[in-house]
Design an enzyme around this catalytic site. Structure first.
Site, PDB file in Angstrom:
ATOM      1  CG  HIS A   1      23.482  27.231   5.950  1.00 59.48           C
ATOM      2  ND1 HIS A   1      22.843  28.324   5.244  1.00 59.48           N
ATOM      3  CD2 HIS A   1      23.082  26.225   5.267  1.00 59.48           C
ATOM      4  CE1 HIS A   1      22.385  27.997   4.312  1.00 59.48           C
ATOM      5  NE2 HIS A   1      22.111  26.853   4.242  1.00 59.48           N
TER       6      HIS A   1
ATOM      7  CG  MET B   1      24.812  22.498  12.348  1.00 59.90           C
ATOM      8  SD  MET B   1      26.179  23.385  12.633  1.00 59.90           S
ATOM      9  CE  MET B   1      25.776  24.341  13.916  1.00 59.90           C
ATOM     10  CE  LYS B   2      20.342  24.283   5.260  1.00 60.32           C
ATOM     11  NZ  LYS B   2      20.193  23.449   3.962  1.00 60.32           N
TER      12      LYS B   2
ATOM     13  CD  GLU C   1      23.841  28.156   0.328  1.00 58.55           C
ATOM     14  OE1 GLU C   1      23.418  27.467  -0.574  1.00 58.55           O
ATOM     15  OE2 GLU C   1      23.181  28.820   1.325  1.00 58.55           O
TER      16      GLU C   1
ATOM     17  CD1 TRP D   1      26.051  23.763  -1.450  1.00 56.04           C
ATOM     18  CD2 TRP D   1      26.703  25.055   0.050  1.00 56.04           C
ATOM     19  NE1 TRP D   1      25.081  23.473  -0.495  1.00 56.04           N
ATOM     20  CE2 TRP D   1      25.513  24.262   0.491  1.00 56.04           C
ATOM     21  CE3 TRP D   1      27.601  25.909   1.114  1.00 56.04           C
ATOM     22  CZ2 TRP D   1      24.921  24.601   1.855  1.00 56.04           C
ATOM     23  CZ3 TRP D   1      26.826  26.108   2.459  1.00 56.04           C
ATOM     24  CH2 TRP D   1      25.610  25.374   2.740  1.00 56.04           C
TER      25      TRP D   1
ATOM     26  CG  ASN E   1      18.830  30.347   3.576  1.00 56.66           C
ATOM     27  OD1 ASN E   1      19.847  30.949   3.242  1.00 56.66           O
ATOM     28  ND2 ASN E   1      18.577  28.956   3.198  1.00 56.66           N
ATOM     29  CD  GLU E   2      17.002  29.711  -0.416  1.00 55.47           C
ATOM     30  OE1 GLU E   2      15.809  29.178  -0.475  1.00 55.47           O
ATOM     31  OE2 GLU E   2      18.014  29.095  -0.703  1.00 55.47           O
TER      32      GLU E   2
END
Length: 445
Positions: free
Chosen positions: A201, A167-168, A357, A404, A249-250
Site C-alpha cells: 500500500h 511503502m508509498k 483500512e 487500520w 488509491n483514491e
C-alpha cells in the site's frame, strides 16, 4: 309482609351477586412457563428463552444479579415481553445473572418459572486470525513498531500486515533516480521472517507524491516512462514477497464521481490507471492487484463511478483482482444494509473485496472526553457488525479484513480530526477493549 319483601330482596341481591361472580369461573388458568437455559451468551448480553403457556397473552421477565431477586437489572423488573425470548443486553462481563418468567393474561399472572442462572463471558481465547478461517486478518505496521508488544500482538492475532505509509511513493522514491528502500525493506523482511501475508500500500496515491514528481519538468511521454519504471521497479523488487498491491488509491473525487485531478491524471489522462495495473502485472504475474478508495458504502455517486471505472478496466482486459473498501466509518454510520449492498456489487463482479483500512470512530461529534461504557458497547456492536458482514460474503470474494491501527493513541484519526477518539481494538495500554470482543464475536458467527 314488609319483612317478606325484604327477605325476597336479599335473595335477589344474592342471586345477582352469584351470577356476576360466576364470571370468575371463566378466568384463564395459567401455568408457570418452563424457562430454558440462556443462549447467544456474549461478554455483555444473552438471550433468555422459555416455553410458551396456553392462554398466555404476554410474559413478564425479571433479571437480577441476586438469586433471591432482591434487586433487578435496570429495565428488567417485570419487563413485558410478547415473544418467548428476549435479548438481555448492556450487562457486565464475567457476571452471574438470574432470570425468571411469568405468564400474563389481563390481570391474571402465573407463578414464576424456575430460576435460570447464566454468566456473561469473554469469548473463548481464540486469536482473531484463527477465528477468520477463510481470509486474512490484517493490521498496519510502521518500521519502528515491529518489536515488543507490537510484534507479540501481530504474531498472535494477525495473519497479514500493511505498511501504514512507508511503502508509498514519497518514502520509497523521494528523489529522481534515487530510491530509498530502508523502511520498506524492513517491513518486507519482517513479513517474511514472521510468515505474515504482506499487502502493499500503495503504488499510486495523489497524497504521497514527492515534490519532484509534482513539479516534473519533462514531457508527458517522459513522465509516463518514469512512472512505468517506478511501478515495475517496486513490484519487481518485492515479487513473491508482497502478495497484493493497492495499485491506485483514491483516484475518484467525492460527490461528483469525477476523476481526481492529480498530477497523474493531468499528465496521462484517465488511462494512467489501466497502464499502472498492466505494468504491475508485467512485473509480477502472480501478485493480486487492487483498486482502493474510501466512502464507498454511503456515497452512491462515488461507488457508481468506481464500479463504472472497474467495469471499463475489466472490459479492456486490464488485470484487476479486487476492490478495497477503506472502511473509515463511525459507530453509528453507515447502515449495515448500505455496507451489504455495496459489498454485493463487488461480489456480483466476481472480484475480491478487501475491507482494507477499518477503523470506527467512537467520538465523531466530539461529545465525549472519555470513552463511556454505553459508547464502548455501541462501538463493540459496530465492529461485530462489520465482521459479520465480511464473514458472510462468499469465500471466493474474500481477501482480508485489515484494521487500520494497533491501539487508540496511535490512530491517524487523532491528528486528522484534531480531537480525542478511541477507534481501534486496543486501548493505549495494549488492553483488549469491548470492540475487540465484538469483532471476535462477529468473526465466529
Amino acid at each position: 309482609m314488609k319483612q317478606l319483601n325484604n327477605i325476597l330482596l336479599l335473595i335477589l341481591i344474592a342471586m345477582v351477586t352469584l351470577a356476576c361472580g360466576s364470571g370468575d369461573a371463566t378466568a384463564p388458568t395459567l401455568d408457570a412457563p418452563l424457562a430454558l437455559n440462556a443462549t447467544d451468551i456474549t461478554q455483555n448480553s444473552f438471550t433468555a428463552k422459555w416455553v410458551g403457556v396456553a392462554n398466555a397473552k404476554s410474559y413478564q421477565i425479571d433479571v437480577s444479579t441476586a438469586n433471591n431477586f432482591s434487586s433487578f437489572v435496570d429495565g428488567f423488573e417485570a419487563k413485558s415481553v410478547s415473544d418467548v425470548k428476549l435479548e438481555v443486553s448492556s450487562l457486565d462481563a464475567n457476571t452471574d445473572y438470574f432470570y425468571r418468567v411469568r405468564a400474563v393474561n389481563g390481570e391474571t399472572l402465573s407463578a414464576n418459572s424456575m430460576t435460570i442462572t447464566t454468566r456473561t463471558t469473554i469469548p473463548e481465547d481464540v486469536p482473531l486470525k484463527e477465528a477468520a478461517q477463510s481470509f486474512f486478518i490484517g493490521n498496519v505496521v510502521q518500521s519502528n513498531r515491529m518489536t515488543g508488544t507490537h510484534k507479540e500482538i501481530l504474531n498472535r492475532e494477525y495473519s497479514s500486515i500493511t505498511a501504514e505509509y512507508e511503502m508509498k511513493m514519497n518514502i520509497m522514491y523521494p528523489y529522481e533516480g534515487a530510491y530509498d528502500w530502508t523502511r520498506s525493506d524492513a517491513i518486507v523482511d519482517f513479513a517474511v521472517t514472521n510468515n505474515l501475508n504482506l499487502h502493499g500500500h500503495a503504488l499510486i496515491w495523489h497524497n504521497s507524491t514527492p515534490d519532484w514528481i509534482e513539479n516534473y519538468t519533462g514531457t508527458d511521454a517522459e513522465f509516463e516512462a518514469m512512472l512505468e519504471d517506478y511501478v515495475k521497479t517496486v513490484v519487481t523488487r518485492y515479487k513473491g514477497k508482497v502478495k497484493s498491491w493497492d495499485v491506485v488509491n483514491e483516484a475518484i473525487e467525492d460527490g461528483s464521481g469525477d476523476y481526481r485531478n492529480s498530477v497523474f491524471y493531468q499528465r496521462m489522462g484517465a488511462d494512467y490507471i489501466a497502464k499502472c495495473f498492466k505494468w504491475a502485472r508485467e512485473a509480477d504475474e502472480d501478485v493480486l492487484l487492487f483498486y482502493n478508495d474510501y466512502n464507498l458504502c454511503d456515497n452512491g455517486n462515488k461507488l457508481t463511478a468506481v464500479l463504472n471505472m472497474i467495469d471499463g478496466l475489466t472490459t479492456g482486459n486490464v488485470p484487476i483482482n479486487g476492490l478495497g473498501f477503506q472502511m473509515h466509518i463511525s459507530y453509528n454510520w453507515p447502515d449495515r444494509s448500505d455496507i451489504e449492498a455495496a459489498a454485493q456489487k463487488v461480489v456480483d463482479r466476481k472480484l475480491k473485496l478487501h475491507f482494507s483500512e477499518l477503523d470506527i470512530r467512537a467520538n465523531p461529534n466530539n461529545d465525549l472526553t472519555s470513552l463511556s461504557s454505553a459508547r464502548s458497547l455501541e462501538l463493540k456492536a459496530k465492529y461485530k457488525e462489520i465482521a459479520e458482514v465480511y464473514t458472510a460474503i462468499p469465500n471466493d470474494n474474500k481477501y482480508a479484513l485489515t484494521i487500520w491501527g494497533m491501539k487508540d493513541n496511535e490512530s491517524w484519526l487523532l491528528d486528522f480530526w484534531g480531537h480525542i477518539d478511541w477507534p481501534l481494538l486496543y486501548d493505549s495500554n495494549f488492553d483488549e477493549k469491548d470492540a475487540y470482543y465484538g469483532f471476535l464475536e462477529g468473526l465466529m458467527k
